[in-house]
Design an enzyme around this catalytic site. Structure first.
Site, PDB file in Angstrom:
ATOM      1  CD  GLN A 126      -2.631   1.097   2.673  1.00  0.00           C
ATOM      2  OE1 GLN A 126      -2.305   0.389   3.581  1.00  0.00           O
ATOM      3  NE2 GLN A 126      -3.879   1.681   2.641  1.00  0.00           N
ATOM      4  N   GLY A 127       0.798   2.159  -1.033  1.00  0.00           N
ATOM      5  CA  GLY A 127       1.352   3.437  -0.939  1.00  0.00           C
ATOM      6  C   GLY A 127       0.539   4.526  -0.721  1.00  0.00           C
ATOM      7  CB  SER A 129       1.291   6.977   5.252  1.00  0.00           C
ATOM      8  OG  SER A 129       0.020   6.491   5.941  1.00  0.00           O
ATOM      9  CB  SER A 161       2.973  -3.388   5.737  1.00  0.00           C
ATOM     10  OG  SER A 161       2.488  -2.489   6.996  1.00  0.00           O
ATOM     11  CD  GLU A 244      -7.082  -0.684   6.525  1.00  0.00           C
ATOM     12  OE1 GLU A 244      -7.304   0.752   5.996  1.00  0.00           O
ATOM     13  OE2 GLU A 244      -6.028  -0.661   7.143  1.00  0.00           O
ATOM     14  CB  SER A 385      -5.382   8.041  14.400  1.00  0.00           C
ATOM     15  OG  SER A 385      -6.131   9.203  14.071  1.00  0.00           O
ATOM     16  CG  ASN A 386      -8.537   4.246  17.869  1.00  0.00           C
ATOM     17  OD1 ASN A 386      -8.225   3.694  16.649  1.00  0.00           O
ATOM     18  ND2 ASN A 386      -8.419   3.418  18.780  1.00  0.00           N
ATOM     19  CD  GLU A 387      -6.631   9.658  18.943  1.00  0.00           C
ATOM     20  OE1 GLU A 387      -5.834   9.119  18.044  1.00  0.00           O
ATOM     21  OE2 GLU A 387      -6.609   9.263  19.911  1.00  0.00           O
TER      22      GLU A 387
END
Lengths: 400, 374
Positions: A126-127, A129, A161, A244, A385-387
């Protein structure tokens, strides 16, 4: 309303459980159970066994290898697979790029990529971030410029990853600098062997070698590798991230961890008392079990809502699953460290653990307890993120 | 597995939701609290008319013939409205006891009266030092020529002050905390002395003294299995009521955040506050899931499996309501600690639910002792 499973549903579940336990070699499943990482070859081996039975990509459209299952059946598939400690079908292939190609790709792309992705003939990475684009993904700067019949890509991706395993990478690239940041992004498929691509591993604090930086230096990609329409990549990315999130609760994995924690706590002695007989420890254990049950029921509710929702439209409730699922995955790693006590300390290279080059120090699985804890801090950061999940819920559910 | 409501269930939901909307705004509720009984007889008659008092009573006994799902719908709506009538004491607890711990003739004699709203029952069970042990019964029952004679003190008897009849637990044999030897008796309220009082959540309760009272009828001389089952159903009801109350409290809080201005803008624009409201939402969803689970499992025949599920639900709901209640007050600011504003009243009801039928710690302890939650 009937919250019990039907006889057919239960039978379906048992058949899957049997298959996962018998068809996938225990030497592979044992690794996941004990907190080790299966090799690339083992991932591929397991996925090909699943794929031969139509069990690698049930979430895809039927014509491209998916299954015409009810939401409950899909849930059982995921839950039983995870509880049996079967390596999850390579997520970059199966839950990320596959559904995007199936939904938005050209017929030629579908024919070229989908079957190979399902069988891991190609391993995708995956490209998305970038160093300057984490939670604010849309501010990404890797650029693609059309020169004749090729896109020329320049820039840098990070947190990629298993780039070391990958044959292909799906890239979000900026294709229009003049418009609002979300409206100038395209989704492009890139062969990792293309000249100009280099990558560098980033070792994580658990000692793992999972993530990488990927650099693009005048990488020339055939124009036909653009997915869907130019500058619509952000829509496809949101679709991908939505997919996801539903699977991201990983309840089955947490269940398997809890089972392992119980097994080990029954063996571990504190003086002459088994750890499992410590009332304080038992309360902690039961607390996590309760939350897991609450999360599982919530997941089933979200699954049941699916048929009332517009197809392909993300359900903001999946953000609840992401927040709570990641917190519980992390909670299991803390419980495992509670079992190990001071024996979380010794550090061994994974290679030595796998091949038994050294006798273990302390209880079984002690060597993977702290690395697992360190590693799993990532789950409340990645996948939005969870935020960011809270931002989504604030807007979509509470109307802020 | 099917989370959708049937046509009948949807109709019931619509009608009870409408009832609460039309008759239970905050100002109307104050007039009910101020009535002679501390609740509204007029509302009670309306519930009877709509069939709400017989939701879980069989059709043979003049009821709706529903089960847990129907009770859950009523509980949620009543939680949203902070309904104060003796529904829980009479229909849920006493009705449950009659269904699970009484003989057929007793059921024939009394269930129709509940469904019709003619007879008010209360459950006189708790005793001063029982804490959260539901099979703690020190009140004694002695067989005499005149019948069973009951002696003891019952405490925190919900709506015991306005009840016509009491269902009283008393020990026939065994020690105070034995599950065997617990009898369940019917007693006329006029035969006991009682001290009624208001509770923190604007409902009513009473201390009841049984001083050699002759029971009017015997429901069971080995009542514990039936009582346990009725209490598990009642726990599921409370979980669903808490979910209704939490949802309404969150909605009130979010509305308030959108209108309250500080530093020149609505406080809803501050991300730190938005995220706290989202955490309330997350907790409510988990609680809702477990309330549904409790509803389903309350019908389970295996007492052990049922107990695990109910305890798990009570723990989750207890934790959720703590967070939701406290955060609602905090996000409002001072207004929520005043009697004149509704948010604080939700907070109070939720707080009392947590301490009913076993608090969070007690249920966690029970599960830890049993070994595993599942």
């Amino acid at each position: 309303m009937d919250l019990s499973f039907t006889a057919e549903e239960r039978q379906f579940r048992e058949e899957l459980r049997d298959f996962f336990h018998t068809a996938i070699p225990d030497r592979i499943r044992r690794k996941l159970r004990e907190g080790l990482h299966p090799s690339k070859e083992e991932h591929v081996e397991a996925q090909r066994i699943l794929n031969a039975r139509g069990l690698a990509v049930p979430n895809w459209p039927v014509e491209w290898g998916g299954q015409d299952w009810t939401p409950v059946q899909h849930y059982f598939w995921q839950d039983e697979l995870q509880q049996a400690s079967v390596p999850f079908p390579v997520p970059f292939n199966c839950t990320m790029v596959g559904p995007v190609i199936a939904q938005f790709g050209s017929l030629a792309q579908k024919q070229r990529f989908l079957a190979r992705a399902a069988n891991v003939d190609d391993w995708w990475c995956q490209g998305f971030s970038e160093p300057g684009a984490g939670s604010d993904l849309a501010s990404l700067r890797t650029a693609a410029v059309l020169e004749g019949d090729h896109w020329v890509i320049n820039g840098q991706k990070t947190w990629t990853s298993y780039a070391q395993n990958a044959d292909w990478i799906f890239v979000l690239a900026r294709t229009d600098m003049t418009v609002k940041k979300q409206e100038g992004i395209s989704f492009i498929l890139v062969d990792m062997k293309t000249p100009g691509i280099t990558w560098r591993p980033i070792q994580t604090i658990d000692g793992g070698r999972e993530v990488n930086e990927v650099f693009f230096d005048n990488v020339r990609v055939p124009a036909e590798n653009l997915v869907g329409q130019v500058n619509k990549g952000w829509d496809y990315a949101k679709f991908l991230l939505g997919n996801e999130r539903t699977g991201i609760a990983r309840i089955g994995i947490s269940k398997a961890r809890m089972k392992r924690i119980r097994e080990l706590a029954e063996q571990e002695l504190d003086g002459d008392r088994r750890l499992i007989d410590d009332p304080v420890f038992r309360k902690k254990l039961v607390s996590v079990e309760i939350e897991l049950k609450a999360l599982e029921m919530t997941q089933l509710r979200v699954v049941a809502q699916e048929r009332h929702l517009e197809k392909g439209k993300p359900n903001p409730m999946s953000s609840v699953l992401k927040i709570k699922g990641s917190e519980l995955q992390q909670a299991t790693t803390e419980l495992m460290m509670d079992v190990m006590g001071p024996y979380i300390a010794p550090f061994f290279e994974e290679h030595d653990l796998e091949f038994g080059n050294e006798p273990p120090v302390g209880p079984p699985d002690a060597a993977t307890a702290a690395p697992m804890y360190f590693n799993m801090r990532k789950v409340s950061i990645y996948g939005g993120s969870n935020e960011i999940q809270r931002n989504i819920l604030a807007k979509a559910v509470l109307g802020f | 597995m099917d989370f959708d409501f049937s046509e009948d269930q949807r109709l019931l939901k619509d009608s009870v939701d409408r009832l609460v909307r039309d008759t239970y705004d905050f100002e109307q509720r104050k007039t009910y609290i101020a009535a002679a009984d501390g609740w509204s007889r007029e509302n009670w008659a309306r519930y009877a008319e709509l069939g709400l008092l017989g939701v879980n009573v069989s059709e043979d006994h003049g009821g709706f013939g529903g089960g847990g799902a129907e009770m859950m719908l009523v509980a949620e709506a009543f939680g949203r409205g902070l309904v104060i009538e003796p529904y829980y004491a009479c229909v849920v607890l006493s009705g449950g006891l009659l269904r699970h711990a009484a003989t057929a003739p007793i059921q024939d004699a009394y269930l129709p009266g509940i469904a019709a709203g003619e007879t008010l029952f209360a459950f006189a069970h708790h005793e001063r030092h029982a804490r959260f042990v539901a099979h703690h019964v020190g009140t004694t029952a002695t067989a005499t020529a005149a019948g069973w004679v009951l002696t003891g003190e019952k405490s925190l008897v919900l709506h015991g002050d306005s009840a016509d009849k009491l269902l009283v637990t008393a020990r026939v044999s065994g020690g105070v905390r034995d599950t065997g030897g617990i009898g369940l008796f019917l007693v006329d309220t006029n035969a006991v002395s009682k001290r009624g009082y208001a509770t923190q959540d604007a409902m009513r309760a009473a201390e009841i003294t049984l001083d050699g009272v002759v029971a009017e009828a015997v429901l069971s001389l080995d009542a514990w299995p039936g009582i346990a089952r009725a209490l598990d159903e009642a726990s599921a009801y409370l979980c669903a009521e808490a979910v209704g109350a939490m949802e309404e409290l969150l909605a009130i809080t979010v509305d308030y955040m959108k209108t309250r201005k500080q530093f020149g803008r609505a406080i809803a624009e501050f991300q730190v506050l938005q995220h706290r409201a989202v955490d309330m939402k997350v907790q409510i969803e988990l609680a809702r899931s477990m309330a549904m689970y409790a509803t389903m499992m309350a019908a389970e025949d295996d007492a052990d499996m049922r107990a695990r599920a109910i305890s798990a639900a009570k723990v989750q709901v207890g934790r959720s309501l703590r967070l939701v209640g406290q955060e609602a007050v905090q996000l409002h600011g001072g207004i929520a600690v005043t009697m004149e504003y509704k948010a604080g009243h939700y907070f109070k009801r939720l707080t009392l639910i947590e301490k009913s039928l076993g608090d969070t710690e007690a249920h966690l302890e029970r599960l830890a002792t049993m070994g595993t939650a599942f």
